[in-house]
Motif scaffolding. Sequence first.
Motif, PDB file in Angstrom:
ATOM      1  N   VAL A   1      32.672  36.163  36.078  1.00  0.00           N
ATOM      2  CA  VAL A   1      33.102  36.661  34.771  1.00  0.00           C
ATOM      3  C   VAL A   1      34.603  36.925  34.779  1.00  0.00           C
ATOM      4  N   VAL A   2      35.099  37.552  35.828  1.00  0.00           N
ATOM      5  CA  VAL A   2      36.491  37.990  35.884  1.00  0.00           C
ATOM      6  C   VAL A   2      37.462  36.815  35.957  1.00  0.00           C
ATOM      7  N   VAL A   3      37.189  35.817  36.763  1.00  0.00           N
ATOM      8  CA  VAL A   3      38.129  34.701  36.921  1.00  0.00           C
ATOM      9  C   VAL A   3      38.347  33.958  35.604  1.00  0.00           C
ATOM     10  N   PRO A   4      37.294  33.514  34.910  1.00  0.00           N
ATOM     11  CA  PRO A   4      37.547  32.846  33.620  1.00  0.00           C
ATOM     12  C   PRO A   4      38.200  33.782  32.590  1.00  0.00           C
ATOM     13  N   LEU A   5      37.829  35.049  32.607  1.00  0.00           N
ATOM     14  CA  LEU A   5      38.427  36.006  31.676  1.00  0.00           C
ATOM     15  C   LEU A   5      39.928  36.143  31.929  1.00  0.00           C
ATOM     16  N   LEU A   6      40.321  36.380  33.179  1.00  0.00           N
ATOM     17  CA  LEU A   6      41.741  36.519  33.494  1.00  0.00           C
ATOM     18  C   LEU A   6      42.505  35.226  33.204  1.00  0.00           C
ATOM     19  N   TYR A   7      41.923  34.106  33.537  1.00  0.00           N
ATOM     20  CA  TYR A   7      42.559  32.817  33.266  1.00  0.00           C
ATOM     21  C   TYR A   7      42.836  32.666  31.771  1.00  0.00           C
ATOM     22  N   THR A   8      41.808  32.893  30.966  1.00  0.00           N
ATOM     23  CA  THR A   8      41.945  32.766  29.516  1.00  0.00           C
ATOM     24  C   THR A   8      42.938  33.779  28.962  1.00  0.00           C
ATOM     25  N   LEU A   9      42.869  35.002  29.452  1.00  0.00           N
ATOM     26  CA  LEU A   9      43.776  36.052  28.990  1.00  0.00           C
ATOM     27  C   LEU A   9      45.230  35.724  29.329  1.00  0.00           C
ATOM     28  N   LEU A  10      45.482  35.283  30.553  1.00  0.00           N
ATOM     29  CA  LEU A  10      46.846  34.940  30.956  1.00  0.00           C
ATOM     30  C   LEU A  10      47.400  33.767  30.144  1.00  0.00           C
TER      31      LEU A  10
ATOM     32  N   GLY B   1      51.470  31.063  32.943  1.00  0.00           N
ATOM     33  CA  GLY B   1      50.420  30.181  32.443  1.00  0.00           C
ATOM     34  C   GLY B   1      50.080  29.075  33.424  1.00  0.00           C
ATOM     35  N   GLN B   2      51.100  28.521  34.069  1.00  0.00           N
ATOM     36  CA  GLN B   2      50.858  27.458  35.042  1.00  0.00           C
ATOM     37  C   GLN B   2      50.204  27.975  36.321  1.00  0.00           C
ATOM     38  N   ALA B   3      50.419  29.253  36.627  1.00  0.00           N
ATOM     39  CA  ALA B   3      49.809  29.858  37.813  1.00  0.00           C
ATOM     40  C   ALA B   3      48.596  30.705  37.460  1.00  0.00           C
ATOM     41  N   ALA B   4      48.109  30.601  36.222  1.00  0.00           N
ATOM     42  CA  ALA B   4      47.031  31.479  35.746  1.00  0.00           C
ATOM     43  C   ALA B   4      45.774  31.403  36.615  1.00  0.00           C
ATOM     44  N   MET B   5      45.375  30.215  37.010  1.00  0.00           N
ATOM     45  CA  MET B   5      44.157  30.094  37.824  1.00  0.00           C
ATOM     46  C   MET B   5      44.365  30.690  39.205  1.00  0.00           C
ATOM     47  N   HIS B   6      45.530  30.474  39.795  1.00  0.00           N
ATOM     48  CA  HIS B   6      45.830  31.066  41.092  1.00  0.00           C
ATOM     49  C   HIS B   6      45.801  32.600  40.992  1.00  0.00           C
ATOM     50  N   ILE B   7      46.388  33.140  39.929  1.00  0.00           N
ATOM     51  CA  ILE B   7      46.425  34.588  39.737  1.00  0.00           C
ATOM     52  C   ILE B   7      45.016  35.134  39.552  1.00  0.00           C
TER      53      ILE B   7
ATOM     54  N   GLY C   1      47.109  24.322  39.694  1.00  0.00           N
ATOM     55  CA  GLY C   1      46.156  25.196  39.014  1.00  0.00           C
ATOM     56  C   GLY C   1      44.955  24.439  38.481  1.00  0.00           C
ATOM     57  N   GLU C   2      45.185  23.200  38.050  1.00  0.00           N
ATOM     58  CA  GLU C   2      44.087  22.381  37.524  1.00  0.00           C
ATOM     59  C   GLU C   2      43.071  22.079  38.625  1.00  0.00           C
ATOM     60  N   TRP C   3      43.526  21.772  39.832  1.00  0.00           N
ATOM     61  CA  TRP C   3      42.618  21.525  40.960  1.00  0.00           C
ATOM     62  C   TRP C   3      41.851  22.791  41.323  1.00  0.00           C
TER      63      TRP C   3
ATOM     64  N   ARG D   1      41.121  25.199  39.342  1.00  0.00           N
ATOM     65  CA  ARG D   1      40.156  25.427  38.251  1.00  0.00           C
ATOM     66  C   ARG D   1      38.917  24.563  38.450  1.00  0.00           C
ATOM     67  N   TRP D   2      39.105  23.289  38.772  1.00  0.00           N
ATOM     68  CA  TRP D   2      37.943  22.417  38.990  1.00  0.00           C
ATOM     69  C   TRP D   2      37.173  22.800  40.255  1.00  0.00           C
ATOM     70  N   ALA D   3      37.870  23.244  41.281  1.00  0.00           N
ATOM     71  CA  ALA D   3      37.180  23.718  42.492  1.00  0.00           C
ATOM     72  C   ALA D   3      36.331  24.940  42.163  1.00  0.00           C
ATOM     73  N   PHE D   4      36.867  25.849  41.341  1.00  0.00           N
ATOM     74  CA  PHE D   4      36.105  27.026  40.933  1.00  0.00           C
ATOM     75  C   PHE D   4      34.881  26.629  40.117  1.00  0.00           C
ATOM     76  N   ILE D   5      35.037  25.676  39.200  1.00  0.00           N
ATOM     77  CA  ILE D   5      33.912  25.212  38.388  1.00  0.00           C
ATOM     78  C   ILE D   5      32.837  24.589  39.284  1.00  0.00           C
ATOM     79  N   GLY D   6      33.256  23.791  40.268  1.00  0.00           N
ATOM     80  CA  GLY D   6      32.297  23.206  41.208  1.00  0.00           C
ATOM     81  C   GLY D   6      31.567  24.264  42.014  1.00  0.00           C
ATOM     82  N   TYR D   7      32.321  25.242  42.505  1.00  0.00           N
ATOM     83  CA  TYR D   7      31.711  26.346  43.261  1.00  0.00           C
ATOM     84  C   TYR D   7      30.721  27.103  42.390  1.00  0.00           C
ATOM     85  N   LEU D   8      31.091  27.350  41.163  1.00  0.00           N
ATOM     86  CA  LEU D   8      30.220  28.044  40.223  1.00  0.00           C
ATOM     87  C   LEU D   8      28.925  27.263  40.023  1.00  0.00           C
ATOM     88  N   GLY D   9      29.042  25.950  39.822  1.00  0.00           N
ATOM     89  CA  GLY D   9      27.858  25.116  39.640  1.00  0.00           C
ATOM     90  C   GLY D   9      26.943  25.108  40.853  1.00  0.00           C
ATOM     91  N   ILE D  10      27.528  24.988  42.033  1.00  0.00           N
ATOM     92  CA  ILE D  10      26.725  24.987  43.268  1.00  0.00           C
ATOM     93  C   ILE D  10      26.026  26.326  43.450  1.00  0.00           C
TER      94      ILE D  10
END
Length: 144
Positions: A26-35, A46-52, A106-108, A110-119
């Motif tokens: 919940v927190v990672v997508p929320l912070l990403y979207t908020l940033l 914004g470019q470092a939002a996923m890392h942050i 950050g895009e990579w 983000r996709w790694a996080f989405i993959g981890y979430l799916g698994i």
Amino acid sequence: MYSVLLLCGGVAGVTTVLFGFGGGFVVVPLLYTLLISVHGPDSGIGQAAMHIAVATSTALMVFAASLSTWRHHLRQTVQWHLVRPLVGYIAVGAVLGAAAAVSLSGEWVRWAFIGYLGITIADAALRPGFLHQAGSDVRPMGVG
């Protein structure tokens, strides 16, 4: 905005209690979207939002795990002879993971996080005991 953060914090807490995971989901997508919303996608933040977002979630997990470990240590429920051999591997994994995260865009991340979430969701849904009961041949750890 604060009401959205409060709501998301509540959802993170509830999912963590119910499923044993969920805060970072919940927190990672929320912070990403908020940033991205506050600073814009083309800004440095914004470019470092996923890392942050991932780093913030990781820092919270490290703090929570440390506190939990300390409390279990005080209750003498940690079997340190089993933990100590893993410390080096954990440290190497942490360093390699941090180096990989820093080297990726950050895009990579983000996709790694989405993959981890799916698994993780698939594992939770397919593993016996989460959505359906395990067979009678499954025993608690340590019971032989």
